[in-house]
Enzyme design. Sequence first.
Site, PDB file in Angstrom:
ATOM      1  N   HIS A 283      39.272  39.266  31.833  1.00 39.79           N
ATOM      2  CA  HIS A 283      40.336  38.738  32.488  1.00 39.79           C
ATOM      3  C   HIS A 283      41.227  37.953  31.182  1.00 39.79           C
ATOM      4  O   HIS A 283      42.239  39.139  30.903  1.00 39.79           O
ATOM      5  CB  HIS A 283      39.228  37.405  32.066  1.00 39.79           C
ATOM      6  CG  HIS A 283      39.660  36.089  32.815  1.00 39.79           C
ATOM      7  ND1 HIS A 283      40.689  35.555  33.002  1.00 39.79           N
ATOM      8  CD2 HIS A 283      38.964  34.928  32.096  1.00 39.79           C
ATOM      9  CE1 HIS A 283      40.601  34.766  32.371  1.00 39.79           C
ATOM     10  NE2 HIS A 283      39.443  34.144  32.515  1.00 39.79           N
ATOM     11  N   HIS A 322      45.466  41.356  40.499  1.00 38.86           N
ATOM     12  CA  HIS A 322      44.608  39.897  40.342  1.00 38.86           C
ATOM     13  C   HIS A 322      44.240  39.674  41.672  1.00 38.86           C
ATOM     14  O   HIS A 322      44.421  40.142  42.811  1.00 38.86           O
ATOM     15  CB  HIS A 322      46.187  39.190  40.098  1.00 38.86           C
ATOM     16  CG  HIS A 322      46.171  37.934  39.311  1.00 38.86           C
ATOM     17  ND1 HIS A 322      45.258  36.770  40.491  1.00 38.86           N
ATOM     18  CD2 HIS A 322      45.906  37.736  38.216  1.00 38.86           C
ATOM     19  CE1 HIS A 322      45.276  35.537  38.946  1.00 38.86           C
ATOM     20  NE2 HIS A 322      45.507  36.081  37.929  1.00 38.86           N
ATOM     21  N   ASP A 378      48.979  39.353  31.309  1.00 39.76           N
ATOM     22  CA  ASP A 378      48.733  40.278  30.348  1.00 39.76           C
ATOM     23  C   ASP A 378      49.972  41.628  30.546  1.00 39.76           C
ATOM     24  O   ASP A 378      49.589  42.246  29.269  1.00 39.76           O
ATOM     25  CB  ASP A 378      47.347  40.831  30.506  1.00 39.76           C
ATOM     26  CG  ASP A 378      45.943  39.738  30.585  1.00 39.76           C
ATOM     27  OD1 ASP A 378      46.783  38.740  29.596  1.00 39.76           O
ATOM     28  OD2 ASP A 378      45.573  39.452  31.055  1.00 39.76           O
TER      29      ASP A 378
END
Length: 443
Positions: A283, A322, A378
Site C-alpha cells: 500500500h 493497481h 507511487d
Amino acid sequence: MATQDTQQERDGGAATAENFLSVTDNRTGKSYELEITDGTVRAMDFREIKVDDDDFGLMTYDPAFKNTASTRSRIAYIDGDAGVLEYRGYPIEELCEHSNYLEVAYLLIYGELPTEEQWGAWEHEITHHTYVHENIKKLMEGFRYDAHPMGMLLSTVGALSTFYPGANNITDDDEQRMAAVRLIAKMPTLAAFAYRHNLGLPYVYPDNDLGYAENFLSMLFKMAEWKYDADPRLARALDVLFILHADHEQNASTNAVRGVGSTQVDPYSAVAAGVSALYGPLHGGANEQVLRMLDRIGSTDNIPDFLEGVKNREERLMGFGHRVYKNYDPRARIIKRHVDEVLEVTGKSPKLEIAVELEKRALDDEFFTERKLYPNVDYYSGLIYEALGMPTEMFTVIFAIPRTSGWVAQWLELVQDDEQAIARPRQIYDGEREREYVGLEER
Ligand code: CMC
C-alpha cells in the site's frame, strides 16, 4: 431478497425482469429473483437460498474483497479502465491545477468547495490547531533514535485519542468537526517531529505565518535561521502531491479506518488503524520500495535482467499495478510532470533516468500489457520526495499526511450512514472439529 412480485408492488409495478438476477438452486430445484441495484446484488439476499429450514443459507466468498462493494460513498469516483479520478465530482487534474490541498481537504470533508468566508475560517482553524500537547513530544522522545517514523506516527495518532476524550462522542457534530480539524492540522507536526527525532535534531514548532505545505517544510528543515523560506516551486509540488494522495475511495487503509470505525471507537483510533494499513509495502509503503528497487537496479543496463526477474516472479515491479486502475493511474501522470519541475530546482537524479527507461520497457512488454500493469501513484512520487531531501523512511509518512483528510471524510460518511453496522465478515471454517483433548504426556 425480494420475490419479483413483492418488488414490483414496492416499485408500483415498475420493476422489470431486467432488474433481477434469476437464480436456480440445483440442489432443490427452487428459483429465486435477486434484485439488481447499481450493478450489485445484495449478499444478504443469498441467505434466503437454503436447502431446508435448518440451513444457514448461502454466503458469498470473496477473499480480499475483490468484488464486494462494502459501502455507498459520495467522496471519490474512480473509473479504473479509463484512468479517471474525481473528488466529489471534480476531476483530479482540475483540482491539481486550480486548487490547493487545504481547500481539497475541505471539499472532501464538507462535500462542497468553500465560499470565501468558509475558506478563511477553515484555513484559520487548521493553522491554529497545528500544535500538539507537549506530552506528545515527550512520548516521541521515548522512541529509539532509529525508530521508523511510520511506527512513531501510528502510535502518536492513536495517542491523540487520550488527549481528546470527548471525541468518543462520535455522533456529536462539534466533536466530529474538531476531530477533523485536529487530525488534518496536527498530522504534519507529528510527521515532522518523527523526522527530526531520527536525525537527533530539536523538533521545530509550527509557524502560523506559513501555508500548509510551507509549514511542513519549515518543521522538517528549519535550522538556525529566523524563518524558513521554502522555494515556492517545491512547496507547490508538495501541495500537488498532497492533493493527489488525499483520497482514493475504498483502498486498504480506508477500509481499515471504516472497519475499525464501525466499532464506534473514536476517530483518532480509527485513523491510527489507517496509518498502520498504509505502512504495508503493498500500500503506502510501495513508494519507499520503488526507490530501493531503483537503487538495486543501479543502472539502465541492468533493466533487462531486472525485468526477467519480475517475469520469473523473483521480483515485483514496485510502483506498477493497481487493484482498480487497469490503465495509467491519472495521479502518476500528474506526478511525472512535476518531477521535472522539482529536479530543475534540486538538481538531476540518476534514478529518474532508470525509472523512465524501466517504465518504457515494461510498457513495451507483453507480461505487463497483458495484465494491464501501469505505473501507479507511487512510481514517481518517491523521486520527488528524495529530491526534496526526504529519507526513504519518510515517504509513507508524507503519504499519510494528506490521506488523513480522506480517512476523516470516509469516517464521517460511515458514522452518518444508517445502513452500516459493525464490520464483521463470515468465514468458511476448514479446520478440525470436536477433537478430544490429549494430555501433554500422551502427545
Ligand atoms: N509486478 C509484477 N507483477 C505484478 C505486479 C507488479 N507490480 N502487480 C501485479 N502483478 C501481476 C500478478 O503477479 C498477477 O499475475 P498472474 O495473474 O499471472 O498471477 C497479475 O499481475 C494481477 O495482479 P494481482 O496481484 O492479482 O493484483 P492485485 O489487485 O491483487 O494487486 C497490487 C494490486 C497493487 C497489490 C499489485 O499490483 C502490486 O503488488 N503492485 C506493487 C506494489 C505497489 O506498487 N503498490 C502500490 C499500489 S498504489 C498505491 C496505493 O493505493 O497504496
